[in-house]
Design an enzyme around this catalytic site. Structure first.
Site, PDB file in Angstrom:
ATOM      1  N   SER A 128       0.832  -1.202   0.000  1.00 46.04           N
ATOM      2  CA  SER A 128       0.000   0.000   0.000  1.00 46.04           C
ATOM      3  C   SER A 128       0.873   1.260   0.000  1.00 46.04           C
ATOM      4  CB  SER A 128      -0.973  -0.057   1.182  1.00 46.04           C
ATOM      5  OG  SER A 128      -1.985   0.890   1.007  1.00 46.04           O
ATOM      6  N   ASP A 157      -0.073  -4.045  -4.035  1.00 52.98           N
ATOM      7  CA  ASP A 157      -1.201  -3.127  -4.211  1.00 52.98           C
ATOM      8  C   ASP A 157      -0.860  -1.711  -3.718  1.00 52.98           C
ATOM      9  OD1 ASP A 157      -3.637  -2.945  -5.504  1.00 52.98           O
ATOM     10  OD2 ASP A 157      -4.800  -3.035  -3.650  1.00 52.98           O
ATOM     11  N   HIS A 204      -7.684  -5.512  -1.036  1.00 52.79           N
ATOM     12  CA  HIS A 204      -6.425  -4.769  -0.968  1.00 52.79           C
ATOM     13  C   HIS A 204      -5.312  -5.707  -0.485  1.00 52.79           C
ATOM     14  CE1 HIS A 204      -3.991  -1.246  -0.896  1.00 52.79           C
ATOM     15  NE2 HIS A 204      -4.093  -0.946   0.395  1.00 52.79           N
TER      16      HIS A 204
END
Ligand SMILES: *[C@@H]1O[C@H](CO)[C@@H](O)[C@H](O)[C@H]1NC(C)=O
Ligand SMILES: *[C@@H]1O[C@H](CO)[C@@H](O)[C@H](O)[C@H]1NC(C)=O
Ligand SMILES: *[C@@H]1O[C@H](CO)[C@@H](O)[C@H](O)[C@H]1NC(C)=O
Ligand SMILES: *[C@@H]1O[C@H](CO)[C@@H](O)[C@H](O)[C@H]1NC(C)=O
Ligand SMILES: *[C@@H]1O[C@H](CO)[C@@H](O)[C@H](O)[C@H]1NC(C)=O
Ligand SMILES: *[C@@H]1O[C@H](CO)[C@@H](O)[C@H](O)[C@H]1NC(C)=O
Ligand SMILES: *[C@@H]1O[C@H](CO)[C@@H](O)[C@H](O)[C@H]1NC(C)=O
Length: 489
Positions: A165, A189, A269
């Site tokens: 992330s 991601d 996610h």
């Protein structure tokens, strides 16, 4: 939908508490860390070297300038060095994936230096403030690496940063600022909000390491933002299941377990991390991704080639290939570990018989293999089956069935009642042209995972109408086309 709004506002406006009891902190509290001077910000970035799987044990902290810490922690400068960089946090705690990733890395690379970059207090902020800290954290990692180079002649080519992330962009800043070129960065991601569309200097990009591979699992846009960045930002950018909707993460699947819409987003996610962990743990069951210009072409089965490095393993096993910026790659996965499955490209020419122009058939195929058979699999032809032309489509199976032996193509009537309706229609009208009739003589198949190609011919009948099926076996003429290039296991 309400919780989605809360999530988005959490993401963009305010710091929130964990999970369902969403607490909106007041500005003062959230900004608390911001008033501390730069030096103490540095102190908030910790390098926790892991030897034990138990994250509750404190581990050992590396400190720039403290040579003893290298010895204390058992740092091995000739082994691989892997940094794990977490992302923005709502809870202020490590999420459970951290333990799984550390454990998988330690098991796979027993000698590696596995280091958690702990910037929790800087990440547990309003999202824009956490974003603002990514550069500083990246700089700190670069300083750590420069020191390791000076102190221990650490070869940067042995260094692998894994960022999830926001952590992916932190890794990008580290790569930009370190003296020399990092071996590898893996972005799991990478965060989208405030990074989508910005220049290469302000996000993860292919220049940040010798090899930059990225997994995109949650790029679905809602209200103008996507949690995971949509654009390709690495050398190879892999979009499992199109990068949008991950199997096993739908509201229904997740509700059964956790019962919170936020869990759906977390599931999608975080899937990038779990795919990466899977690639570490299931070495003998690798997932392959195939280069393609877009998800729609991949869905049609057009892109299952491995020629000229067009396919690669995903996750830890991804092979570095010559600099190839922003190469988009796709695959389908199972809903759970092991995530890998098997892709087949199928091509068949569908002849229109008896003026069946409006037939609009719904096909299923069942594959018979040397080890096992599949279920009846729906043939997804995104723009509808084309008549009098060769249709290409993708079939994905979760099980390994061994060498493909036979195929059954069936034309599903929408329901049994519809099927019997057809029969009664046939009986009541002697005019048989009312029944659509199509013809398929052979199916050409390419297996993505083995790159083997076969041709299957209809045994006896070649014509098909609703409620009927046609069987295909390997043809004598197209027994086995020699694969051009096998995948290296
Ligand atoms: C942090 O450091 C930068 C430059 O290194 C400086 O411009 C800035 O004023 C410092 N901020 C604080 C809060 O000390
Ligand atoms: C350090 O790592 C190298 C390479 O993995 C290995 O050969 C060596 O045995 C390790 N040294 C120690 C002290 O573990
Ligand atoms: C990031 O921090 C700088 C000062 O360090 C500030 O000028 C800027 O507005 C901040 N950006 C955001 C998005 O908060
Ligand atoms: C396909 O070809 C058949 C004759 O072979 C013709 O009757 C039919 O109209 C054609 N259909 C389409 C969609 O081109
Ligand atoms: C029978 O087929 C012809 C064309 O082949 C068509 O004109 C006619 O309407 C059909 N009759 C029925 C009852 O469907
Ligand atoms: C297709 O049409 C031909 C004549 O045009 C007819 O003999 C045959 O029975 C038809 N087949 C079906 C399955 O309707
Ligand atoms: C499978 O195909 C072979 C020809 O390749 C054929 O002899 C056999 O009957 C087929 N089996 C099934 C179950 O369709």
């Amino acid at each position: 939908m309400l919780s989605f709004w809360i999530f988005i506002s959490c993401l963009t406006l305010v710091a929130c508490g964990h999970g369902e009891n969403t607490v909106i902190k007041d500005g003062e509290e959230a900004f608390g860390e911001m008033s501390t001077p730069n030096e103490s910000l540095h102190y908030l970035i910790k390098y926790n070297m892991r030897k034990s799987l138990d994250l509750d044990l404190d581990g050992c902290y590396l400190q720039v300038g403290r040579k003893e810490s290298l010895q204390e922690c058992g740092f091995n400068a000739t082994a691989k060095t892997i940094f794990i960089i977490h992302g923005w946090t709502m809870s202020g705690l490590f999420e459970s994936w951290m333990t799984e990733l550390v454990s998988a890395l330690i098991q796979r690379e027993t000698e590696a230096n596995v280091i958690i970059v702990d910037w929790i207090s800087l990440a547990h902020q309003l999202y824009p403030d956490a974003v603002n800290h990514t550069q500083r954290v990246g700089l700190s990692i670069a300083q750590m690496l420069n020191w390791l180079q000076d102190e221990h002649q650490l070869p940067l080519s042995n260094v692998h940063l894994i960022g999830y992330s926001l952590g992916a962009h932190v890794a990008g800043y580290a790569g930009t600022n370190v003296r020399g070129t990092l071996g590898r960065i893996t972005g799991l991601d990478p965060a989208g909000p405030m990074f989508e569309g910005v220049g290469e200097g302000n996000r993860l990009s292919p220049d940040d390491a010798d090899f930059v591979d990225v997994l995109h699992t949650y790029t679905r846009e809602a209200l103008g933002v996507s949690i995971g960045i949509q654009q390709p930002i690495g050398d190879i950018d892999i979009y499992p299941n199109g990068g949008e909707v991950q199997p096993g993460c739908s509201l229904g699947d997740v509700l059964a377990v956790a019962g919170n819409f936020m869990e759906v987003m977390k599931c999608e996610h975080e899937r990038a991390v779990h795919l990466f962990v899977d690639s570490l743990m299931n070495k003998d069951h690798m997932s392959f991704a195939f280069q393609c210009t877009g998800p729609d072409r991949f869905k049609k089965g057009i892109c299952l080639s491995c020629r000229k490095n067009r396919c690669n393993n995903i996750g830890y096993n991804a092979k570095k290939m010559r600099k190839r910026r922003n190469s988009k790659m796709y695959l389908k996965t199972r809903a759970d570990t092991p995530f890998g499955g098997y892709h087949y490209q199928m091509k068949m020419h569908i002849f229109n018989r008896n003026h069946s122009d409006n037939a609009d058939p719904t096909f299923h195929v069942k594959l018979y293999g040397a080890h096992d058979d599949t279920e009846k699999l729906f043939v997804d032809v995104p723009n509808g089956v084309g008549l009098n032309l060769t249709n290409t489509f993708l079939v994905f199976t979760e099980e390994e069935i061994g060498d493909l032996l036979n195929i059954t193509l069936s034309w599903e009537a929408p329901s049994d009642s519809w099927n019997s309706f057809w029969k009664s229609l046939k009986q009541s009208f002697s005019n048989k042209t009312a029944t659509p009739v199509l013809e398929v003589r052979r199916i050409r198949v390419k297996a993505g995972e083995t790159q083997k190609m076969f041709t299957f011919c209809a045994h006896d009948k070649t014509e098909i109408s609703p409620g009927e099926s046609v069987s295909f076996g390997k043809c004598r003429d197209g027994w086995e086309v020699k694969p051009r290039k096998r995948l290296v296991a």
